[in-house]
Scaffold this active site. Structure first.
Site, short mmCIF file in Angstrom:
data_model
loop_
_atom_site.label_atom_id
_atom_site.label_comp_id
_atom_site.label_asym_id
_atom_site.label_seq_id
_atom_site.Cartn_x
_atom_site.Cartn_y
_atom_site.Cartn_z
N ARG A 140 24.55 31.21 -59.97
CA ARG A 140 23.15 31.56 -59.69
C ARG A 140 22.91 31.82 -58.22
O ARG A 140 22.15 32.71 -57.84
CB ARG A 140 22.24 30.41 -60.11
CG ARG A 140 21.59 30.64 -61.39
CD ARG A 140 20.60 29.56 -61.74
NE ARG A 140 20.30 29.73 -63.14
CZ ARG A 140 19.62 30.74 -63.63
NH1 ARG A 140 19.13 31.67 -62.83
NH2 ARG A 140 19.42 30.86 -64.91
N ASP B 32 34.98 22.19 -78.20
CA ASP B 32 34.23 23.16 -79.02
C ASP B 32 33.09 22.51 -79.81
O ASP B 32 32.17 23.19 -80.23
CB ASP B 32 35.18 23.87 -80.00
CG ASP B 32 36.02 24.94 -79.33
OD1 ASP B 32 35.95 25.05 -78.09
OD2 ASP B 32 36.75 25.66 -80.04
O1 F6P Z 1 40.38 23.14 -77.84
C1 F6P Z 1 39.53 24.17 -78.16
C2 F6P Z 1 39.86 25.38 -77.31
O2 F6P Z 1 39.67 25.08 -75.95
C3 F6P Z 1 39.07 26.61 -77.71
O3 F6P Z 1 37.80 26.65 -77.11
C4 F6P Z 1 39.99 27.72 -77.25
O4 F6P Z 1 39.76 28.87 -78.02
C5 F6P Z 1 41.34 27.16 -77.51
O5 F6P Z 1 41.22 25.75 -77.49
C6 F6P Z 1 42.40 27.57 -76.51
O6 F6P Z 1 43.61 27.02 -76.90
P1 F6P Z 1 44.93 26.99 -76.01
O7 F6P Z 1 44.72 26.00 -74.92
O8 F6P Z 1 45.99 26.57 -76.96
O9 F6P Z 1 45.09 28.37 -75.46
#
Ligand code: F6P
Length: 321
Positions: A155, A128
């Site tokens: 694309r 993120d």
């Molecule tokens: O690590 C960040 C992230 O990939 C976010 O982008 C996403 O919202 C979240 O983790 C998803 O988490 P999990 O793998 O626990 O569902």
């Protein structure tokens, strides 16, 4: 004197975590430290999952995505009982310091250990890229390359069928992946939580493009900005276009880390060990393109959100006209 340290990976995995673990283990051993890996992040502290690490324990992992130490989300560590179990385990194991490779939530956990008297250093790793004071977190570059590659592929079919595609990318509360990949992939619109958007405007842009003969478009939606499915349905309703929706999901977290992420992870992991050897603690290894790795306190990191690049956002909008 610092003798024995532990390293763990926590929260969502990020490509390059292994390179960071490798750097911690090898640099630590080089300086005469005993290194222990903790399995599954904070869960492993509570459940006493410790693994002594040797030089060979991190052989052949620099190029691998994921984390050989495994990772977990650990709600138990938010409770006093879980924290006490973890602290007792570290005391029983005679661990002096812990290097925590993860995101913002993991650094809050680091602070708990810090308060209990352990040296701790945070190494920012999350696709993120939502940690302030660091231009890059480990994993972001790889994820952006993964999304860019997906856009390239989409694309081809979008052009062939003259269709609009809506692609949802990760970013729980932020649009850094969407913005960077949108810029590198030439997306027509980028919807992020940092910028309120109006789907009528998005459609106006699509229609203006169609009028001048542009019959395919790619719209990126950061998950924190809303559901791509909803965006796709609304665009179909408003513009009467044939829209396809793709959720890239967890494939953005996998794959072999880019050279950039491996170098960043090696530098950050190495710096984390140096910080501990210098007797410092409660610091995050941040990276700035101008000055390389810099140490930033937990307080500073917790004090604000990562800046959104309005410059890139405005540029992407201009370039997509
Ligand atoms: O690590 C960040 C992230 O990939 C976010 O982008 C996403 O919202 C979240 O983790 C998803 O988490 P999990 O793998 O626990 O569902």
């Amino acid at each position: 004197m610092l003798k024995r340290i532990a390293v763990l990976t926590s929260g969502g995995d990020a490509p390059g975590m292994n390179a960071a673990v490798r750097a911690v283990v090898r640099k630590g051993i080089y300086h005469g430290l005993k290194i222990n890996g903790i399995k599954r992040g904070f869960w492993g502290l509570i459940n006493r999952e410790l693994q002594p690490m040797e030089l060979g324990s991190v052989a052949d992992i620099i190029h691998r995505g994921g984390t050989v130490l495994h990772t977990a989300r650990c709600p138990e560590f938010l409770q006093k009982e879980g924290q006490e179990k973890a602290i007792n385990f570290l005391r029983d194991s005679k661990i002096d310091g812990v290097i925590i490779i993860g995101g913002g939530g993991s650094f809050k956990g680091a602070k708990v250990l810090e308060k209990a008297g352990f040296a701790t250093v945070g190494v920012p790793a999350t696709i993120d890229n939502d940690i302030p004071f660091t231009d890059y977190c480990i994993g972001f570059d790889t994820a952006v390359n993964t999304v860019t590659d997906a856009i390239n592929k989409v694309r081809d079919t979008a052009t062939s069928h003259e269709r609009t595609f809506v692609i949802e990318v990760m970013g729980r509360n932020t649009g850094h992946i969407a913005l960077a990949a949108g810029l590198s992939g030439g997306a027509e619109s980028i919807l992020v939580p940092e910028v309120p958007f109006d789907l009528n405007e998005v459609c106006g842009r699509l229609q203006r493009g169609a009028q001048r003969g542009k019959l395919h478009s790619v719209i990126l939606v950061a998950e924190g900005a809303g559901s791509a499915m909803h965006v796709g349905e609304e665009i179909e309703k408003i513009c009467g276009m044939d829209v396809r929706v793709i959720l890239l999901g967890h494939l953005q977290r996998g794959g072999t880390p880019t050279a950039f992420d491996r170098i960043l992870a090696s530098r950050m992991g190495g710096s984390a060990v140096s910080i501990m050897l210098e007797g410092k603690s409660a610091l995050v290894t941040c990276y700035s393109g101008d000055s390389g790795i810099k140490e930033v306190s937990y307080e500073q990191v917790f004090s604000q959100s990562k800046e959104f690049s309005w410059e890139d956002y405005n540029l992407a909008s201009i370039l997509a006209i």
